[in-house]
Design a protein around this motif. Structure first.
Motif, PDB file in Angstrom:
ATOM      1  N   ASP A   1       1.214  -1.279   0.408  1.00 45.56           N
ATOM      2  CA  ASP A   1       0.031   0.130  -0.007  1.00 45.56           C
ATOM      3  C   ASP A   1       0.683   0.909   0.086  1.00 45.56           C
ATOM      4  O   ASP A   1       0.306   1.934  -0.339  1.00 45.56           O
ATOM      5  CB  ASP A   1      -0.801   0.183   1.118  1.00 45.56           C
ATOM      6  N   MET A   2       2.637   1.271   0.204  1.00 42.48           N
ATOM      7  CA  MET A   2       2.734   2.360   0.610  1.00 42.48           C
ATOM      8  C   MET A   2       3.289   2.630  -0.458  1.00 42.48           C
ATOM      9  O   MET A   2       3.287   4.228  -0.732  1.00 42.48           O
ATOM     10  CB  MET A   2       3.861   2.340   1.384  1.00 42.48           C
ATOM     11  N   TYR A   3       3.654   2.569  -1.849  1.00 44.44           N
ATOM     12  CA  TYR A   3       3.140   2.596  -3.118  1.00 44.44           C
ATOM     13  C   TYR A   3       2.797   3.437  -4.286  1.00 44.44           C
ATOM     14  O   TYR A   3       2.912   4.105  -5.299  1.00 44.44           O
ATOM     15  CB  TYR A   3       4.749   2.177  -3.802  1.00 44.44           C
ATOM     16  N   LEU A   4       1.271   3.295  -3.238  1.00 40.28           N
ATOM     17  CA  LEU A   4      -0.118   3.024  -4.074  1.00 40.28           C
ATOM     18  C   LEU A   4       0.550   4.597  -4.854  1.00 40.28           C
ATOM     19  O   LEU A   4      -0.559   5.157  -5.542  1.00 40.28           O
ATOM     20  CB  LEU A   4      -0.885   2.785  -3.746  1.00 40.28           C
TER      21      LEU A   4
ATOM     22  N   GLY B   1       2.726   7.151   2.768  1.00 47.31           N
ATOM     23  CA  GLY B   1       3.083   7.316   0.871  1.00 47.31           C
ATOM     24  C   GLY B   1       2.825   8.570   0.394  1.00 47.31           C
ATOM     25  O   GLY B   1       3.709   9.205  -0.132  1.00 47.31           O
ATOM     26  N   GLY B   2       1.750   8.846   0.663  1.00 51.11           N
ATOM     27  CA  GLY B   2       1.300   9.876  -0.047  1.00 51.11           C
ATOM     28  C   GLY B   2       2.511  11.096   0.028  1.00 51.11           C
ATOM     29  O   GLY B   2       2.738  11.561  -0.760  1.00 51.11           O
ATOM     30  N   TYR B   3       2.424  11.414   0.997  1.00 51.16           N
ATOM     31  CA  TYR B   3       3.566  13.213   2.138  1.00 51.16           C
ATOM     32  C   TYR B   3       4.931  12.582   1.804  1.00 51.16           C
ATOM     33  O   TYR B   3       5.820  13.026   1.026  1.00 51.16           O
ATOM     34  CB  TYR B   3       3.009  12.570   3.963  1.00 51.16           C
ATOM     35  N   VAL B   4       5.566  11.232   1.519  1.00 54.02           N
ATOM     36  CA  VAL B   4       6.716  11.311   1.151  1.00 54.02           C
ATOM     37  C   VAL B   4       6.990  10.619  -0.414  1.00 54.02           C
ATOM     38  O   VAL B   4       7.847  11.713  -0.968  1.00 54.02           O
ATOM     39  CB  VAL B   4       7.278   9.267   1.563  1.00 54.02           C
ATOM     40  N   THR B   5       6.032  10.839  -0.732  1.00 56.00           N
ATOM     41  CA  THR B   5       6.270  10.835  -2.139  1.00 56.00           C
ATOM     42  C   THR B   5       5.656  12.433  -3.206  1.00 56.00           C
ATOM     43  O   THR B   5       6.804  12.338  -3.790  1.00 56.00           O
ATOM     44  CB  THR B   5       4.966   9.906  -3.183  1.00 56.00           C
ATOM     45  N   ASP B   6       5.540  13.047  -2.063  1.00 53.38           N
ATOM     46  CA  ASP B   6       5.012  14.616  -2.357  1.00 53.38           C
ATOM     47  C   ASP B   6       6.343  15.413  -2.178  1.00 53.38           C
ATOM     48  O   ASP B   6       6.486  15.502  -2.500  1.00 53.38           O
ATOM     49  CB  ASP B   6       4.071  14.513  -1.568  1.00 53.38           C
ATOM     50  N   ALA B   7       7.095  14.776  -0.951  1.00 56.66           N
ATOM     51  CA  ALA B   7       8.110  15.836  -0.595  1.00 56.66           C
ATOM     52  C   ALA B   7       9.680  15.562  -1.178  1.00 56.66           C
ATOM     53  O   ALA B   7      10.532  15.944  -0.453  1.00 56.66           O
ATOM     54  CB  ALA B   7       8.703  14.959   0.943  1.00 56.66           C
ATOM     55  N   PHE B   8       9.641  13.855  -1.137  1.00 58.04           N
ATOM     56  CA  PHE B   8      10.742  13.050  -1.988  1.00 58.04           C
ATOM     57  C   PHE B   8      11.326  12.099  -3.121  1.00 58.04           C
ATOM     58  O   PHE B   8      12.113  12.067  -3.367  1.00 58.04           O
ATOM     59  CB  PHE B   8      11.649  12.781  -0.546  1.00 58.04           C
ATOM     60  N   GLY B   9       9.768  12.295  -3.353  1.00 61.36           N
ATOM     61  CA  GLY B   9       9.581  11.655  -4.559  1.00 61.36           C
ATOM     62  C   GLY B   9       9.374   9.960  -4.084  1.00 61.36           C
ATOM     63  O   GLY B   9       9.789   9.473  -3.109  1.00 61.36           O
ATOM     64  N   TRP B  10       9.114   9.222  -5.130  1.00 57.10           N
ATOM     65  CA  TRP B  10       9.252   7.562  -4.852  1.00 57.10           C
ATOM     66  C   TRP B  10       9.683   6.440  -4.724  1.00 57.10           C
ATOM     67  O   TRP B  10       9.378   6.010  -3.835  1.00 57.10           O
ATOM     68  CB  TRP B  10       7.588   7.242  -6.539  1.00 57.10           C
TER      69      TRP B  10
ATOM     70  N   ASP C   1      -4.612  14.209  -5.276  1.00 55.21           N
ATOM     71  CA  ASP C   1      -2.880  14.749  -5.243  1.00 55.21           C
ATOM     72  C   ASP C   1      -2.455  13.333  -4.444  1.00 55.21           C
ATOM     73  O   ASP C   1      -3.903  12.609  -3.885  1.00 55.21           O
ATOM     74  CB  ASP C   1      -2.111  15.650  -5.143  1.00 55.21           C
ATOM     75  N   GLY C   2      -1.259  13.099  -4.395  1.00 58.15           N
ATOM     76  CA  GLY C   2      -0.538  11.715  -3.529  1.00 58.15           C
ATOM     77  C   GLY C   2      -1.447  11.981  -2.049  1.00 58.15           C
ATOM     78  O   GLY C   2      -1.949  10.692  -1.725  1.00 58.15           O
ATOM     79  N   LYS C   3      -1.020  13.032  -1.130  1.00 59.25           N
ATOM     80  CA  LYS C   3      -1.673  12.580  -0.291  1.00 59.25           C
ATOM     81  C   LYS C   3      -3.024  13.076  -0.278  1.00 59.25           C
ATOM     82  O   LYS C   3      -3.650  12.381   0.925  1.00 59.25           O
ATOM     83  CB  LYS C   3      -0.889  14.691   0.259  1.00 59.25           C
ATOM     84  N   VAL C   4      -3.809  13.892  -0.655  1.00 63.12           N
ATOM     85  CA  VAL C   4      -5.311  13.564  -0.500  1.00 63.12           C
ATOM     86  C   VAL C   4      -5.759  11.935  -0.980  1.00 63.12           C
ATOM     87  O   VAL C   4      -6.698  11.533  -0.410  1.00 63.12           O
ATOM     88  CB  VAL C   4      -6.524  14.489  -1.875  1.00 63.12           C
ATOM     89  N   TYR C   5      -5.068  11.550  -1.932  1.00 65.85           N
ATOM     90  CA  TYR C   5      -5.219  10.351  -2.122  1.00 65.85           C
ATOM     91  C   TYR C   5      -5.188   8.995  -0.997  1.00 65.85           C
ATOM     92  O   TYR C   5      -5.695   7.811  -0.296  1.00 65.85           O
ATOM     93  CB  TYR C   5      -4.575   9.694  -3.153  1.00 65.85           C
ATOM     94  N   GLY C   6      -4.061   8.825  -0.404  1.00 67.32           N
ATOM     95  CA  GLY C   6      -3.979   8.617   0.877  1.00 67.32           C
ATOM     96  C   GLY C   6      -5.269   8.308   1.798  1.00 67.32           C
ATOM     97  O   GLY C   6      -5.714   7.391   2.499  1.00 67.32           O
TER      98      GLY C   6
END
Length: 409
Positions: free
Chosen positions: A25-28, A152-161, A245-250
């Protein structure tokens, strides 16, 4: 066992149990970013999720005999090392094909943690505490899908997948160190156990021939594949179709997990008044009705983001009732071969999840229809399997809530 030791064992076993759900789930939320970086589509990225399901299917059948033959810790150590190396590879992948292959290997490694944690509950704790410990581990499994995609949404948004896989690598290293330092040897290896393919396959064949097993195991696996359709399709639906966005999706993913977790916990209350068969019948009919209403709304163009969330919430609630009862009924006939039956049931579940996620990945254009059609189709097929298979069950074994003995109806 002291309270401190008890706490540390639960913490380690809970971490082992959570490794798989976090890896799924973390990389979705990173699907669109992965697609952009690797010059592919988000639908093709979902094949890396299918690859993970393939790895889990294989791993469940692989580790059961190995954990009995060589003890719990050696196969667990090897699996965790494989997981760590594959996670590093995922973080450094520069093509979608590499990522898909590495996800298969990562899943095979993580499966050692999942299977070993279940086996070690029986080894390390008194029988009277097993139900309590399993409940705690199931709570970890249930909470993980709420936490993992949000983080995962916050990490991806801040640092990339890529950072998501570095975090998973760190989790693997931390869990490996904890098992080496603090997890006791819990089982003496059984050197008489054969690892030759023939006796293992004959054992599985004996399980498959039981009508109650194949009826409810396949019914549960097919019904549960609707959840895999949601997991595989939701990044495309929410981020590509509705442009969250990824955060909202999370956060949406976390909210929808409440439906599945809540219904699975309420299931125990229903079982005080109804049998597992009654619950699974009603829940599966409701699952068919909800999924086809969802499909009709999609085909009519009536879906907005709130409407999709409401339909998904009720659909996942239905699965929270359907799968646990189907699983209990499929395993009820077995006193011997329970481990093999459990492994086969898991393989069926992941196999169906793999197929349905591959189907969704075939559709390149972002759309709600593939996900919803897969949910409706799997629900109807599960109900058909239940109606068809029950005709071959001569004596149904039902384990009543709170009872120690199985009752034949």
């Amino acid at each position: 066992m002291s309270k401190k030791t008890y706490f540390f064992l639960i913490l380690i076993l809970g971490s082992l149990t959570a490794l798989g759900p976090f890896s799924i789930d973390m990389y979705l939320p990173g699907f669109p970013a992965i697609a952009k970086d690797l010059h592919t589509t988000a639908a093709k990225v979902s094949l890396s999720l299918s690859g993970f399901f393939v790895g889990i299917s294989v791993g469940q059948l692989l580790y059961g005999p190995l954990l009995d033959r060589f003890g719990r810790k050696k196969p667990l150590f090897i699996g965790l090392v494989v997981y760590i190396l594959a996670s590093v590879g995922c973080a450094m992948a520069n093509s979608i094909n590499d990522l898909i292959l590495l996800r298969v290997i990562q899943a095979i490694g993580s499966c050692a943690a999942t299977v070993a944690s279940v086996a070690m509950v029986r080894d390390l704790f008194p029988v009277k505490d097993n139900a309590k410990v399993f409940s705690l581990l199931l709570l970890v499994v249930g909470v993980s899908p709420m936490i993992a995609p949000t983080v995962g949404g916050y990490v991806t948004d801040a640092f990339g997948w890529h950072a998501v896989f570095w975090i998973l690598t760190g989790m693997g290293v931390a869990i490996l160190l904890a098992t080496v330092l603090w997890l006791p040897d819990s089982y003496k290896p059984d050197k008489t156990l054969s690892l030759k393919p023939k006796p293992i396959l004959l054992n599985f064949l004996q399980v498959i021939r039981e009508p109650q097993f194949y009826t409810y195991a396949l019914t549960g696996a097919i019904a549960f594949s609707g959840l895999f359709a949601y997991v595989a399709g939701s990044p495309l639906v929410f981020m590509e179709v509705f442009h969250t966005d990824g955060k909202v999706y999370g956060w949406i993913f976390a909210f929808l997990s409440v439906g599945f977790i809540g219904s699975s916990q309420l299931n125990t209350l229903f079982l005080r008044k109804f049998t597992s068969e009654q619950v699974v019948n009603t829940a599966l009919i409701c699952q068919v009705i909800v999924s086809f209403a969802f499909l009709a709304a999609a085909l009519a163009g009536l879906l907005t983001l709130p409407v999709v969330i409401v339909f998904l919430f009720f659909f996942l609630c239905c699965i929270g009732y359907t799968y646990p009862n189907a699983a209990a009924l499929s395993l009820a006939p077995f006193t011997r071969n329970a481990g093999s039956a459990s492994a086969l049931m898991g393989a069926f579940q992941m196999g169906m999840g793999t197929l349905i996620s591959i189907v969704i990945s075939i559709f390149e254009e972002p759309s709600v229809i593939p996900m919803v059609a897969s949910m409706a189709g799997s629900s109807l097929l599960a109900l058909s399997m239940l109606v068809f298979g029950r005709r071959f069950i001569k004596e149904k074994v039902e384990v009543q809530q709170g009872a120690d003995a199985a009752m034949i109806h």
